[in-house]
Design an enzyme around this catalytic site. Structure first.
Site, mmCIF file in Angstrom:
data_model
loop_
_atom_site.group_PDB
_atom_site.id
_atom_site.type_symbol
_atom_site.label_atom_id
_atom_site.label_comp_id
_atom_site.label_asym_id
_atom_site.label_seq_id
_atom_site.Cartn_x
_atom_site.Cartn_y
_atom_site.Cartn_z
ATOM 1 N N LYS A 116 0.822 -1.205 0.000
ATOM 2 C CA LYS A 116 0.000 0.000 0.000
ATOM 3 C C LYS A 116 0.863 1.266 0.000
ATOM 4 O O LYS A 116 0.662 2.158 -0.825
ATOM 5 C CB LYS A 116 -0.940 -0.007 1.205
ATOM 6 C CG LYS A 116 -1.879 1.164 1.264
ATOM 7 C CD LYS A 116 -1.581 2.035 2.450
ATOM 8 C CE LYS A 116 -2.401 3.306 2.401
ATOM 9 N NZ LYS A 116 -2.104 4.153 3.577
ATOM 10 N N ASP A 134 -5.749 -0.526 0.326
ATOM 11 C CA ASP A 134 -5.794 -0.669 1.779
ATOM 12 C C ASP A 134 -7.083 -1.381 2.146
ATOM 13 O O ASP A 134 -7.793 -1.874 1.276
ATOM 14 C CB ASP A 134 -5.678 0.693 2.457
ATOM 15 C CG ASP A 134 -6.757 1.640 1.985
ATOM 16 O OD1 ASP A 134 -7.891 1.180 1.749
ATOM 17 O OD2 ASP A 134 -6.469 2.831 1.841
#
Length: 206
Positions: A116, A134
DNA sequence: AACTCGGGGCA
DNA sequence: TGCCCAGAGTT
């Protein structure tokens, strides 16, 4: 159907950007590491003075872990983050000429940087198209049927397949905001959702 | 795949 | 008070 969902999301969240405060790739990298599992507002409160005091990898990396930990102790997971950030800064100095690397592999070799964070830096700091996944992004796109299976590297490929390349960076924010405001992890607000009719999650959950 | 780190926000 | 969270590393 998927194309229509993407178009609708674009209409719903036209101007969303990252809420993190940063002025260069280095600050974005550190702020993003700090933001894991933590309220952004809390991160901004710390970084706005932290970056003025320690504006470079060399200066920030020279701190002892306990010193940085004390500085960021209002942020969750602060001991791990202090250790990782200092290690990352030292690695930037030693291996990357004090610069933030502009490729996925080098970024992910930095302590505290995962899929991420690496993608956030690539897309936001360097305009290198990528999709940062995420928990919000995965949950929302999974419910909408944009992706299937567990959250892996494959999730990013599935999203890149249905989202036009020029929107990859924006789509991250559309999905996050939709996840925070409407498509919440618990008690999702399906009755008020603007994507109702394009999404079959409501039927499935019943 | 499960576990750990963790303070602040919010019900 | 208790529960949860814009992840990543370790076992």
């Amino acid at each position: 159907m998927k194309k229509k969902i993407i178009e609708r999301l674009k209409e719903l969240y036209p101007d969303v950007k990252t809420a993190l405060f940063y002025r260069n790739p280095f600050e974005l990298l550190i702020a993003t590491i700090l933001s894991a599992q933590t309220n952004d507002n809390q991160v901004n409160k710390v970084t706005i003075t932290l970056f003025d005091k320690y504006p470079s990898p060399a200066l920030l990396g020279a701190l002892k872990p306990e010193e940085l930990a004390e500085y960021i102790k209002t942020i969750g997971l602060y001991k791990n983050k202090s250790k990782n950030i200092i290690a990352t800064c030292n690695l930037l100095v030693e291996k990357h000429n004090g610069q933030v690397p502009q490729n996925r592999e080098d970024l992910m070799n930095l302590p505290g940087v995962g899929r991420k964070t690496a993608n956030v830096v690539l897309s936001c700091a360097f305009n290198i198209p990528s999709i940062a996944v995420d928990t919000h992004v995965f949950r929302v796109s999974n419910r909408l049927g944009l992706v299937a299976g567990k959250d892996t590297l494959e999730t990013e490929k599935q999203l890149m397949d249905v989202i036009p390349k020029e929107s990859w960076s924006d789509a991250h924010h559309w999905l996050i905001w939709h996840g925070r405001l409407v498509c919440k992890a618990r008690n999702p607000m399906c009755e008020e959702c603007q994507l109702r009719g394009l999404c079959n999650f409501e039927q499935k959950k019943g």
